[in-house]
Write a protein that holds these residues in place. Structure first.
Motif, PDB file in Angstrom:
ATOM      1  N   ASP E 105       0.816  -1.212   0.000  1.00 34.73           N
ATOM      2  CA  ASP E 105       0.000   0.000   0.000  1.00 34.73           C
ATOM      3  C   ASP E 105       0.847   1.258   0.000  1.00 34.73           C
ATOM      4  O   ASP E 105       0.571   2.210  -0.744  1.00 34.73           O
ATOM      5  CB  ASP E 105      -0.916   0.032   1.230  1.00 34.73           C
ATOM      6  CG  ASP E 105      -1.825  -1.172   1.323  1.00 34.73           C
ATOM      7  OD1 ASP E 105      -1.389  -2.269   0.956  1.00 34.73           O
ATOM      8  OD2 ASP E 105      -2.963  -1.008   1.762  1.00 34.73           O
ATOM      9  N   TRP E 325      -4.820 -15.332   0.773  1.00 39.52           N
ATOM     10  CA  TRP E 325      -5.799 -14.263   0.896  1.00 39.52           C
ATOM     11  C   TRP E 325      -5.101 -12.910   0.828  1.00 39.52           C
ATOM     12  O   TRP E 325      -5.542 -11.981   0.169  1.00 39.52           O
ATOM     13  CB  TRP E 325      -6.551 -14.410   2.223  1.00 39.52           C
ATOM     14  CG  TRP E 325      -7.672 -13.447   2.340  1.00 39.52           C
ATOM     15  CD1 TRP E 325      -8.950 -13.625   1.900  1.00 39.52           C
ATOM     16  CD2 TRP E 325      -7.613 -12.130   2.883  1.00 39.52           C
ATOM     17  NE1 TRP E 325      -9.694 -12.496   2.154  1.00 39.52           N
ATOM     18  CE2 TRP E 325      -8.892 -11.570   2.755  1.00 39.52           C
ATOM     19  CE3 TRP E 325      -6.601 -11.376   3.476  1.00 39.52           C
ATOM     20  CZ2 TRP E 325      -9.192 -10.278   3.186  1.00 39.52           C
ATOM     21  CZ3 TRP E 325      -6.890 -10.085   3.899  1.00 39.52           C
ATOM     22  CH2 TRP E 325      -8.177  -9.553   3.747  1.00 39.52           C
ATOM     23  N   ARG E 329      -5.598  -9.805  -1.790  1.00 37.86           N
ATOM     24  CA  ARG E 329      -5.931  -8.482  -1.263  1.00 37.86           C
ATOM     25  C   ARG E 329      -4.942  -7.446  -1.781  1.00 37.86           C
ATOM     26  O   ARG E 329      -5.318  -6.343  -2.161  1.00 37.86           O
ATOM     27  CB  ARG E 329      -5.877  -8.551   0.264  1.00 37.86           C
ATOM     28  CG  ARG E 329      -6.290  -7.284   0.969  1.00 37.86           C
ATOM     29  CD  ARG E 329      -5.085  -6.646   1.644  1.00 37.86           C
ATOM     30  NE  ARG E 329      -5.408  -5.299   2.069  1.00 37.86           N
ATOM     31  CZ  ARG E 329      -4.653  -4.253   1.757  1.00 37.86           C
ATOM     32  NH1 ARG E 329      -3.575  -4.391   1.029  1.00 37.86           N
ATOM     33  NH2 ARG E 329      -4.994  -3.049   2.157  1.00 37.86           N
ATOM     34  N   ILE E 331      -3.071  -7.502  -4.508  1.00 40.32           N
ATOM     35  CA  ILE E 331      -3.255  -7.220  -5.933  1.00 40.32           C
ATOM     36  C   ILE E 331      -4.391  -6.222  -6.116  1.00 40.32           C
ATOM     37  O   ILE E 331      -4.263  -5.195  -6.790  1.00 40.32           O
ATOM     38  CB  ILE E 331      -3.565  -8.525  -6.707  1.00 40.32           C
ATOM     39  CG1 ILE E 331      -2.380  -9.485  -6.606  1.00 40.32           C
ATOM     40  CG2 ILE E 331      -3.891  -8.236  -8.156  1.00 40.32           C
ATOM     41  CD1 ILE E 331      -2.648 -10.850  -7.214  1.00 40.32           C
ATOM     42  N   LYS E 332      -5.514  -6.528  -5.474  1.00 41.20           N
ATOM     43  CA  LYS E 332      -6.682  -5.668  -5.629  1.00 41.20           C
ATOM     44  C   LYS E 332      -6.419  -4.254  -5.116  1.00 41.20           C
ATOM     45  O   LYS E 332      -6.646  -3.265  -5.820  1.00 41.20           O
ATOM     46  CB  LYS E 332      -7.859  -6.294  -4.857  1.00 41.20           C
ATOM     47  CG  LYS E 332      -9.070  -6.558  -5.742  1.00 41.20           C
ATOM     48  CD  LYS E 332     -10.201  -7.159  -4.940  1.00 41.20           C
ATOM     49  CE  LYS E 332     -10.146  -8.665  -4.934  1.00 41.20           C
ATOM     50  NZ  LYS E 332     -11.092  -9.295  -4.005  1.00 41.20           N
ATOM     51  N   ALA E 333      -5.918  -4.171  -3.894  1.00 43.09           N
ATOM     52  CA  ALA E 333      -5.742  -2.864  -3.270  1.00 43.09           C
ATOM     53  C   ALA E 333      -4.706  -2.030  -4.017  1.00 43.09           C
ATOM     54  O   ALA E 333      -4.911  -0.833  -4.259  1.00 43.09           O
ATOM     55  CB  ALA E 333      -5.339  -3.029  -1.803  1.00 43.09           C
ATOM     56  N   TYR E 335      -3.624  -2.198  -7.197  1.00 39.64           N
ATOM     57  CA  TYR E 335      -4.107  -1.696  -8.488  1.00 39.64           C
ATOM     58  C   TYR E 335      -5.117  -0.575  -8.272  1.00 39.64           C
ATOM     59  O   TYR E 335      -5.144   0.417  -9.014  1.00 39.64           O
ATOM     60  CB  TYR E 335      -4.759  -2.829  -9.295  1.00 39.64           C
ATOM     61  CG  TYR E 335      -3.758  -3.647 -10.079  1.00 39.64           C
ATOM     62  CD1 TYR E 335      -2.661  -3.042 -10.694  1.00 39.64           C
ATOM     63  CD2 TYR E 335      -3.925  -5.011 -10.250  1.00 39.64           C
ATOM     64  CE1 TYR E 335      -1.748  -3.796 -11.416  1.00 39.64           C
ATOM     65  CE2 TYR E 335      -3.019  -5.780 -10.975  1.00 39.64           C
ATOM     66  CZ  TYR E 335      -1.922  -5.161 -11.562  1.00 39.64           C
ATOM     67  OH  TYR E 335      -1.029  -5.895 -12.280  1.00 39.64           O
ATOM     68  N   MET E 336      -5.958  -0.728  -7.270  1.00 40.98           N
ATOM     69  CA  MET E 336      -6.961   0.300  -7.032  1.00 40.98           C
ATOM     70  C   MET E 336      -6.326   1.634  -6.686  1.00 40.98           C
ATOM     71  O   MET E 336      -6.712   2.682  -7.189  1.00 40.98           O
ATOM     72  CB  MET E 336      -7.877  -0.153  -5.897  1.00 40.98           C
ATOM     73  CG  MET E 336      -9.124   0.687  -5.809  1.00 40.98           C
ATOM     74  SD  MET E 336     -10.237   0.015  -4.581  1.00 40.98           S
ATOM     75  CE  MET E 336     -10.673  -1.531  -5.349  1.00 40.98           C
ATOM     76  N   ILE E 337      -5.293   1.582  -5.838  1.00 38.40           N
ATOM     77  CA  ILE E 337      -4.659   2.841  -5.429  1.00 38.40           C
ATOM     78  C   ILE E 337      -3.974   3.512  -6.608  1.00 38.40           C
ATOM     79  O   ILE E 337      -4.126   4.713  -6.833  1.00 38.40           O
ATOM     80  CB  ILE E 337      -3.633   2.585  -4.300  1.00 38.40           C
ATOM     81  CG1 ILE E 337      -4.357   2.148  -3.037  1.00 38.40           C
ATOM     82  CG2 ILE E 337      -2.814   3.835  -4.019  1.00 38.40           C
ATOM     83  CD1 ILE E 337      -3.435   1.753  -1.906  1.00 38.40           C
ATOM     84  N   GLU E 340      -7.435   3.064 -10.297  1.00 40.44           N
ATOM     85  CA  GLU E 340      -8.799   3.559 -10.172  1.00 40.44           C
ATOM     86  C   GLU E 340      -8.892   4.854  -9.387  1.00 40.44           C
ATOM     87  O   GLU E 340      -9.591   5.786  -9.748  1.00 40.44           O
ATOM     88  CB  GLU E 340      -9.677   2.497  -9.500  1.00 40.44           C
ATOM     89  CG  GLU E 340     -10.209   1.452 -10.445  1.00 40.44           C
ATOM     90  CD  GLU E 340     -11.068   0.451  -9.705  1.00 40.44           C
ATOM     91  OE1 GLU E 340     -12.128   0.850  -9.195  1.00 40.44           O
ATOM     92  OE2 GLU E 340     -10.662  -0.719  -9.639  1.00 40.44           O
TER      93      GLU E 340
END
Lengths: 355, 355, 355, 355, 355
Positions: E105, E325, E329, E331-333, E335-337, E340
């Motif tokens: 992050d 898990w 998490r 990967i998702k977080a 890329y989002m930061i 998106e």
């Protein structure tokens, strides 16, 4: 004031190195324990004399049974173990608190490096306005740092609270100006939370202004100063945290209860009484002074006293940290760094090994 | 000087790996304990002989009762537990103090990188004024760092105090100039607080001047240097803190008292006396040397000696840190980095793996 | 080489998870203890057989008394306690030393980012002079970092000393150039202190030169590189510190003495001898193998072996850290980062989740 | 709310220093243990009365045998040892969690220094658009920091969850805007992972925009702010980590099981029953209240209660940290720093020691 | 997956707070111990029945003697002490490993702040080339960070190894591109060392290129990013270090051996057999189930199971950390930061307290 004895025991290899430490009175275990021990022995002898002179024979038999029961059971609580862990914890917290105390020297060093502006030389040229502003700023920033220090300690330390019971006392000491006192009093009316961070915000604002007005010539210095100020804030906040969130009450109570229960039980269970008439046991001599019970009392209560003294390291025990001395030292040293010694250093000379 | 024996026990898998360590004398438990043990055995035999030859039979019976009482009770103090926690604490503080000792190498590295100005090559061109100033500054800054180091250690270490008992001795060693001595003496008159930070303030001021005069060309270097200097100050201040705020006196006293009480009780309670005439117990042989009491004495007193040696890590024990050697090493290394090796490095050659 | 077994016990919930660990030989307690145990049992049986076959009845009675005395007293030393604290301390120091070992990867990463200059592509254009200088500098700086690493470990590790007994061996390995060897040899003549910091000073000087010649384009990189270099120096210096200032000798001796004394006492006190003729006690069976004494021996000596193996983590035990492998790995990885992979990265492609 | 009692025990040297602590009720061991103790004594007396009045003589003999067996065996589990280590671990984790709680003051200080833009003075000139944007940004950034704080604590603390059971409650408190709630609700639909970092990303984006739009004039401030924001994120993430990865369940179960087993065994094994008719032992008095069993129960269960209270430091125990008060304090203090006190500081006056 | 139960015990003051924890099955001591206990009891009853039904009287007498010897001696190994220290060490290492796991992050936050370039709005204007490059770079850098994470965990965790047994699996998951797989495979041929740092070097090179191409506009960002990347490398390297250098094998063996020896001895020494015919002792009831031996078995083996489960925190135990898990998490977080949420934040509105 803290008892410093490291200088008295430099060499562990000398004969009886710790003996001289045993003879100290200030901060000693004797000074801490003697009142408790006296009270304990009084109780002990009261019971002992009651048994010997005031009881009927039948009462004595019952007493002996109770004594037996207490004596046998009192070992069931492994006190030394819980005391060991508890005192360890308190000692650790005590030292962490000591290490958290911020020293304004670093801030003063950075400010002295960052904000120029000499003070007027006695018989010399007049300083420009800019010079005076620089000096004012330097002195005010360190004053604010020490003020934040004092406000925090006022809250956590009985000693400092005694020295500065009200804002007015802080003003009188020269650490706070009249106008600042008003701000604090206004704020006290609004919210009861600790306000140690307010002088640090002012200090930040002064630094910011100094940068804008061009007294500070580099952003690096601003960054360094801000980081240092926030470090001071972190430390002061942490000190308040240690004061607010103590060792959990239940832990302290469990340890204290175990100790007191043990010795109340020992009052009965370790009574030294004459052997029963029919007994031929030679193993219970009729000793008049409960030597080992007293020693044990000194030992265990002394061990707990370590915790009692250190749980509030800023109190008024002989061994607590001498904060008022530190405050005076900080005022003197910080002003000296940012003012008297500012931009001064001995002439650059070649040293002895120059070749 | 510290006893380094790690090199003698590289392989724990070899047979009897720790045996050779048992045979060392310098810094050994034997050297530390023998005087105490001798005194203890003398006392033991005095009592033993008194019992055997100077007492009437009745006195002997009383003595035996007392012995019984002492023998039974002396186990009530769980000494090993409190010793374990106490020695743990002292060892932890000892190592923290060792780790706090600053090394001037980092500062020297940064200064060498930041302040240019070569020294004149023997048969070469004359250096410019700027070159000489740079060199002067570099040498003076590291000298100040080491001076601060020495002033701090003078206060906390008996060894260093012996080497530099007065300011004049520091001047003679070349670490302080005459003019600086005067400043320190003037300051000593004003306030008794430690003045280890003064050379660091001077160093800061020199750095600041170097930046203003353009010798240092980047604010990054100034920032890095200031942070490093403040780190040295933090370490030296913390060393003084460790010296001022020792392990609380009451803790040390509790442990020492417990130990000495135990062995005073053992003097009576573990006397090896001939079995009572009527006794048929084969379990109490008439041994003439209290072997296990002596071993226990070595063990417990030796364990406490660990604490006695380490509580002041800068004293003159065999196992204390050799600060005077460190000071000499720092002077040599720091000057070498900022002066001899300044801007020099071996020619850039292709290494063996170049392709 | 270190014994890594974590991968063999991933799941503690499996049946008999630690059993397979018990069957290992390399680095095992069996391999460490068997010689000591053999010697101990030999002594035990010698005494046992002497008692059974070589003593007169009267001597046997005396022997039995001595055995009684030894057996009763040998429990008075709470060995498990002091061993627990001591092994804890040694394990902590062992791990801190392992964590202090610097990895050159970070430095290589920063250098690769900071000093440009590609290597010539095989069949491509010729590199400019500037390109080659950059490459030379990068390779030399990481070489110096690894050289400092090797020089430090030469001093603290028997393994590395075996691999590089002289400077010449270091030169042969390609880590040092001939010219550098001469500098080191000249320095060795001047002072015996460790010289691990010299290559780091050279690296600093190269960085400084790169900044002046414009290869490094930003002061931030210089700052980052200097901080990283000083971090490597700090770690190497600390490793030497751990080597010089061991666990205090007296502590190690106290623990070792306690252990050996205990088992020497057990040699007498736990002799399993046939019950005395008149005795009817069924509680002392005539067992021919001192099973529990042997187990206790394995247990306590094995526990101490943990300390013996870890007190010098860079020795040649099965469980010591494989430094030579690390050195080779560092050379390979560091050169790869600063040279082969320099300024290269896979083409920037849209990943699978691109939308 | 946390029980702060450090202020009540400033001086360990006073007589009976910890006595007043024994009399506290809130957060005390009595309040925590009394229900368990009552239940335990009820069981104890049920069995005791059954034995005395409901059993035949033969049943009583069997009961006595079982009691004997239970009494003898119940000491085989060294509970105090495992409890000591376990409570130590829980206390350490509890304090680490407390220290991880971020304080927004530092961020507010940095923002106030970095983003200018005064608020309109009451009766004064109108602020420019830029001023208003600056103020908006400052307020929004600290709001986002506190929002992240609240979202995290909502997850780990029962108290905060009670105060803010839904997003709507957060919106109502003014910490979240309606538009932001929608974003969170949309995200909740996508993935169940914690979203505490989203406000921090927004804060970063605002800072970035402020730099682009020229409100922030130096990259240093941006760097400092980003580092501080990432520090807040690290702390909040770590708090969630402590909540997710507790002390391993098996450890807690082993300790709890050992404790409960011990006292279930004590229910049988420490029944105080009248001595058998033929027995002449005077050592088992017929006591009607199992005093020492009750004390032991208080002691051991109280010790475990320390762990039960601290294992979730953000629950609703008397001794848990008062997070709701902290949230309110942070809102007030942070807004005050970035808004009311922004760019304000008392006039620069000469202090008392000015010369 | 880790068993999180902190939420179930928020209030230690509630009655029987830990009871509900005792009823859990997943990750519980019962689930871990039942197989061992079953095996142990089987052995116990086999011996018991042999004694009762298969032995002649004389064999029984010998058996009783051996039982006596085993029973008396089995207490000579202070298991609880060594277990306490050992489990403490393993728990400490377990938590340190958990804390070392890097979170992407922070890196994502810094990248999002540093490398601009919006993604095309759905129905909006076309992005420039520069915008797309920025987005590509951001996505690739975080992908590389997570790739390094996965490569490291592949090596230390059985779970992750199961999920990604080959490079191809990583490619399929979208974390690695085909071209990158080839590089890794080529490298695997050259050297067996871990290659987790390679994606981080690529990330560095991309950042460097972004600075050169002007996408990153400030050196501060480059510095911050490099420091963050090197922090991730340090953490991943340390994780591999913890995996390679376990708790020394000899320590684990000593503890395990002591435990198993103790219970093998207990198999004999704690056999509950009918009292000898002539004995009148009422203290040895003929109990058919060895209740306390079983409880002790659960307790000690359960305690060791804590270590067995935690010694490899990345295995497949119920209580091991759920890395897969976490990977999802991250990967998702991440890329989002960087994608998106990039440069997006809710409109700057006046908050509720605005005045």
């Amino acid at each position: 004031m803290t008892i410093s004895y490291a200088g008295e025991v430099p060499n562990g290899s000398s004969f009886g190195c710790f003996w001289r430490i045993l003879c100290k009175w200030r901060g000693s275990v004797y000074k801490l324990v003697w009142r408790e021990l006296l009270a304990y022995l009084t109780l002990y002898y009261t019971i002992n004399l009651l048994y010997r002179f005031a009881m009927t024979e039948e009462q004595q038999r019952i007493f002996e049974k109770v004594r037996q029961y207490f004596g046998a059971q009192s070992e069931t609580i492994p006190m030394s173990f819980v005391l060991g862990f508890y005192v360890s914890l308190v000692v650790k917290r005590w030292w962490e608190q000591y290490k958290l105390l911020p020293w304004p020297d670093t801030l003063a060093l950075f400010i002295s490096a960052g904000i120029p502006g000499a003070k007027p030389t006695p018989g010399g040229f007049k300083t420009t306005f800019k010079d005076e502003t620089g000096r004012l700023m330097r002195r005010n920033i360190v004053r604010y740092a020490i003020l934040a220090y004092v406000i925090t300690l006022q809250r956590v330390s009985l000693r400092v609270k005694r020295r500065f019971p009200t804002w007015q006392h802080v003003v009188d000491s020269g650490l706070m100006l009249e106008s600042e006192r008003k701000v604090f009093e206004k704020m006290d009316g609004k919210s009861p939370m600790s306000k140690y961070w307010m002088p640090l915000v002012w200090a930040t604002n002064i630094i910011n202004r100094a940068r804008k007005e061009g007294l500070i010539t580099s952003d690096h210095i601003v960054q360094t100063l801000l980081v240092e100020l926030s470090d001071i804030r972190r430390r002061l906040g942490a000190l308040i945290g240690y004061d607010t969130v103590c060792v959990p009450l239940v832990y302290t109570q469990v340890v204290t209860l175990a100790l007191y229960t043990y010795f109340v039980a020992a009052l009965m269970g370790r009574q030294l009484i004459p052997p029963a008439p029919g007994s031929t046991s030679k193993y219970e001599p009729d000793v008049y002074f409960p030597l080992f019970t007293a020693l044990q009392f000194c030992f265990y209560v002394g061990w707990l006293k370590v915790a009692e003294v250190l749980i509030n390291p800023f109190g008024e025990d002989d061994d607590d940290i001498e904060l008022n001395w530190l405050i005076d030292r900080h005022i003197k040293a910080a002003y000296m760094i940012v003012d008297e010694m500012h931009e001064e250093h001995p002439e650059l000379l070649k040293d002895q090994y120059w070749e």
